[in-house]
Scaffold this active site. Structure first.
Site, mmCIF file in Angstrom:
data_model
loop_
_atom_site.group_PDB
_atom_site.id
_atom_site.type_symbol
_atom_site.label_atom_id
_atom_site.label_comp_id
_atom_site.label_asym_id
_atom_site.label_seq_id
_atom_site.Cartn_x
_atom_site.Cartn_y
_atom_site.Cartn_z
ATOM 1 N N HIS A 79 0.961 -1.233 0.008
ATOM 2 C CA HIS A 79 0.083 -0.065 0.039
ATOM 3 C C HIS A 79 0.876 1.393 0.038
ATOM 4 O O HIS A 79 0.575 2.254 -0.807
ATOM 5 C CB HIS A 79 -1.008 0.107 1.241
ATOM 6 C CG HIS A 79 -2.343 -0.716 1.270
ATOM 7 N ND1 HIS A 79 -3.023 -0.256 0.065
ATOM 8 C CD2 HIS A 79 -2.736 -1.812 1.888
ATOM 9 C CE1 HIS A 79 -4.137 -0.979 0.218
ATOM 10 N NE2 HIS A 79 -4.110 -2.202 1.050
ATOM 11 N N GLU A 85 -4.744 -2.608 12.730
ATOM 12 C CA GLU A 85 -5.829 -2.647 11.940
ATOM 13 C C GLU A 85 -6.590 -4.087 11.592
ATOM 14 O O GLU A 85 -7.584 -4.423 11.747
ATOM 15 C CB GLU A 85 -5.445 -1.901 10.763
ATOM 16 C CG GLU A 85 -6.517 -1.695 9.664
ATOM 17 C CD GLU A 85 -6.029 -1.048 8.692
ATOM 18 O OE1 GLU A 85 -6.951 -0.522 7.751
ATOM 19 O OE2 GLU A 85 -4.807 -0.836 8.208
ATOM 20 N N HIS A 86 -5.525 -4.780 11.064
ATOM 21 C CA HIS A 86 -5.707 -6.127 10.704
ATOM 22 C C HIS A 86 -4.840 -7.118 11.619
ATOM 23 O O HIS A 86 -3.673 -6.935 11.793
ATOM 24 C CB HIS A 86 -5.379 -6.366 9.237
ATOM 25 C CG HIS A 86 -5.877 -5.375 8.112
ATOM 26 N ND1 HIS A 86 -5.203 -4.206 7.636
ATOM 27 C CD2 HIS A 86 -7.178 -5.365 7.642
ATOM 28 C CE1 HIS A 86 -5.958 -3.504 6.963
ATOM 29 N NE2 HIS A 86 -7.181 -4.209 6.783
ATOM 30 N N ASP A 107 -10.773 -7.680 2.718
ATOM 31 C CA ASP A 107 -10.637 -6.275 1.970
ATOM 32 C C ASP A 107 -11.687 -6.187 0.957
ATOM 33 O O ASP A 107 -12.144 -5.067 0.660
ATOM 34 C CB ASP A 107 -9.320 -6.019 1.333
ATOM 35 C CG ASP A 107 -8.336 -5.329 2.054
ATOM 36 O OD1 ASP A 107 -8.818 -4.795 3.363
ATOM 37 O OD2 ASP A 107 -7.121 -5.146 1.893
ATOM 38 N N HIS A 132 -35.355 23.752 37.666
ATOM 39 C CA HIS A 132 -35.221 22.161 37.233
ATOM 40 C C HIS A 132 -36.278 21.406 38.624
ATOM 41 O O HIS A 132 -37.216 20.744 38.357
ATOM 42 C CB HIS A 132 -34.011 21.733 37.435
ATOM 43 C CG HIS A 132 -33.231 21.944 36.185
ATOM 44 N ND1 HIS A 132 -32.762 23.085 35.747
ATOM 45 C CD2 HIS A 132 -32.773 21.139 35.240
ATOM 46 C CE1 HIS A 132 -32.279 22.990 34.546
ATOM 47 N NE2 HIS A 132 -32.177 21.650 34.235
#
Length: 460
Positions: A287, A352-353, A386, A445
């Protein structure tokens, strides 16, 4: 010149492991100050001048000269023509991948994306109403990179969530433009379109699309222009300019995440063919030079075998130079004491993976707490996730899997609390609320709660 991919060889038994490990993991997410300033200027300009600014930046950076925004809009006919034009095998693959992604996210919606409610013992209704966003924008990279799979992963869960309008932006730069690494001197009225991306837009059901990119596209989606609709959320990957722009518009719109370089971590017990693991490491290294590929294994001989396969396979890779730089600069083969220690180190990395390349992956899966996606067993390569396994491939990076999740149906929904207090419930809750409100010094309140204790509701 012979390329060499030399991941660092580390051992947890070494006295210097912690320092060496930290150095290998280090990656700075700091953005260049010049990029930040340029992005800020572009966002402000698009917010002020709308279409005119988008047209100007598209001509300047993408080399795409258009008389108006209509010339930059893609039509449903464009999507269908691209789908019809690509080879039958690609059409079949797109549709098969889309169906698997859709099925997974439909199951996800059923499990975690439905409204719910209950009534307590006083008859008070409490619950949550889940509703989709009205309109989302998806950024799809173009030019040097074209990822139809990312389009599917962003658009399909939005559809499953019930989003009515999906606005796609995809740059189609002219060759030689700034966006393609050129000088930017040449311009054209037609950029380079990727037919597979347009075909994926057809399969995924994109509503509208514009051939614009960069920070100007993010600005157009976030603020809206005379032509580009303002969206509620922007998802999808992009370069440093896109990432910076997404950070800056957050709050005006929602965003998915700010992604860093791709990562893969393989936990191996030595039972998987070493060439399979070597190629899995390559799958992320190809990548980007900054991508990270790490192998953890308690078997030193197996680490040696994987390195031999790296050396053997590298010359066969079209992106060998990128792989070599990635593995040498940020890769690591780490010898651990055992698989339990490997799992503990994996949790520190929060990759991530995460591949569990083992004969008994379910033995180790309960020990793994932090990962974007976990791939169990030797046959489960990250690359299947993927493209077509079904779960989303938009995943947290740079250790953010410690607190973030994959993109999903829930990213395209919002939740509203439901509260319907019964008369009996108001007597109980009112006393509690008034006591706490007086303690906070908020008298209105308290009295609003107390009025429902003393004044019955009159019938109309």
């Amino acid at each position: 010149m012979t390329l060499v991919a030399a991941p660092a060889r580390l051992s947890t038994a070494a006295a210097t492991f912690e320092a060496d490990f930290a150095a290998r993991l280090h990656w700075s997410a700091d953005t260049d100050a010049a990029i930040e300033q340029r992005v800020a200027d572009i966002l402000a300009d698009v917010q002020k001048r709308g279409d005119a600014a988008v047209l100007e930046y598209t001509a300047r950076f993408d080399g795409l000269s258009a008389p108006d925004m209509a010339a930059l809009e893609l039509t449903q006919a464009d999507f269908k023509a691209a789908f019809d034009a690509i080879p039958e095998a690609q059409r079949d693959a797109l549709q098969a991948a889309a169906q698997r992604v859709r099925s997974y996210h439909e199951a996800q919606k059923k499990a975690s994306g439905e409204s719910w409610s209950y009534r307590d013992e006083d008859g008070t209704l409490l619950g949550q109403k889940v509703t989709p966003l009205d309109r989302v924008g998806i950024y799809v990279p173009g030019g040097k990179a074209a990822y139809p799979s990312s389009l599917l992963m962003n658009a399909i869960p939005a559809h499953v969530a019930g989003v009515q309008e999906i606005i796609m932006v995809v740059p189609t730069p002219v060759r030689g433009s700034v966006a393609t690494g050129g000088t930017g001197e040449g311009t054209s009225t037609k950029g380079e379109r990727n037919e597979l991306v347009l075909a994926a837009a057809y399969v995924a059901g994109v509503t509208r699309a514009f051939t614009i990119g960069g920070a100007q596209a993010v600005a157009a989606l976030a603020y809206g222009t005379e032509t580009v609709p303002k969206v509620d959320k922007i998802t999808g990957p992009g370069n440093a300019y896109v990432a910076s722009a997404k950070k800056r518009v957050f709050g005006t719109v929602g965003i998915d995440m700010i992604a860093g370089p791709s990562e893969i971590l393989v936990l191996a017990d030595g039972s998987t063919p070493p060439d399979w693991v070597a190629m899995d490491l390559f799958s992320q290294a190809e990548h980007d030079e900054l991508a990270q590929s790490i192998l953890l294994c308690p078997d030193a001989a197996y680490l040696d075998a994987v390195q031999r396969e790296i050396d053997r396979l590298l010359p066969t890779m079209p992106r060998a130079e990128i792989i070599a730089k990635s593995l040498t600069g940020r890769g690591a083969l780490i010898l651990t004491k055992d698989m339990e220690e490997a799992c503990a180190i994996s949790n520190r990395i929060a990759p991530e993976h995460l591949e569990v390349s083992s004969t008994d992956p379910h033995r180790w899966e309960p020990l793994l707490r932090h990962a974007g996606a976990i791939f169990l067993g030797a046959y489960t390569s990250e690359s299947l996730g993927d493209y077509c396994a079904g779960p989303n491939h938009v995943l947290p990076t740079s250790g953010t899997a410690r607190f973030s999740s994959p993109l999903g149906v829930y990213d395209f929904q919002k939740r509203s609390s439901l509260i319907e207090v019964s008369e009996a419930g108001a007597q109980v809750l009112g006393t509690i609320a008034a006591e706490l409100a007086y303690g906070e010094g908020l008298q209105a309140h308290a009295q609003a709660a107390e009025m429902r204790l003393t004044t019955p509701l009159k019938p109309r």
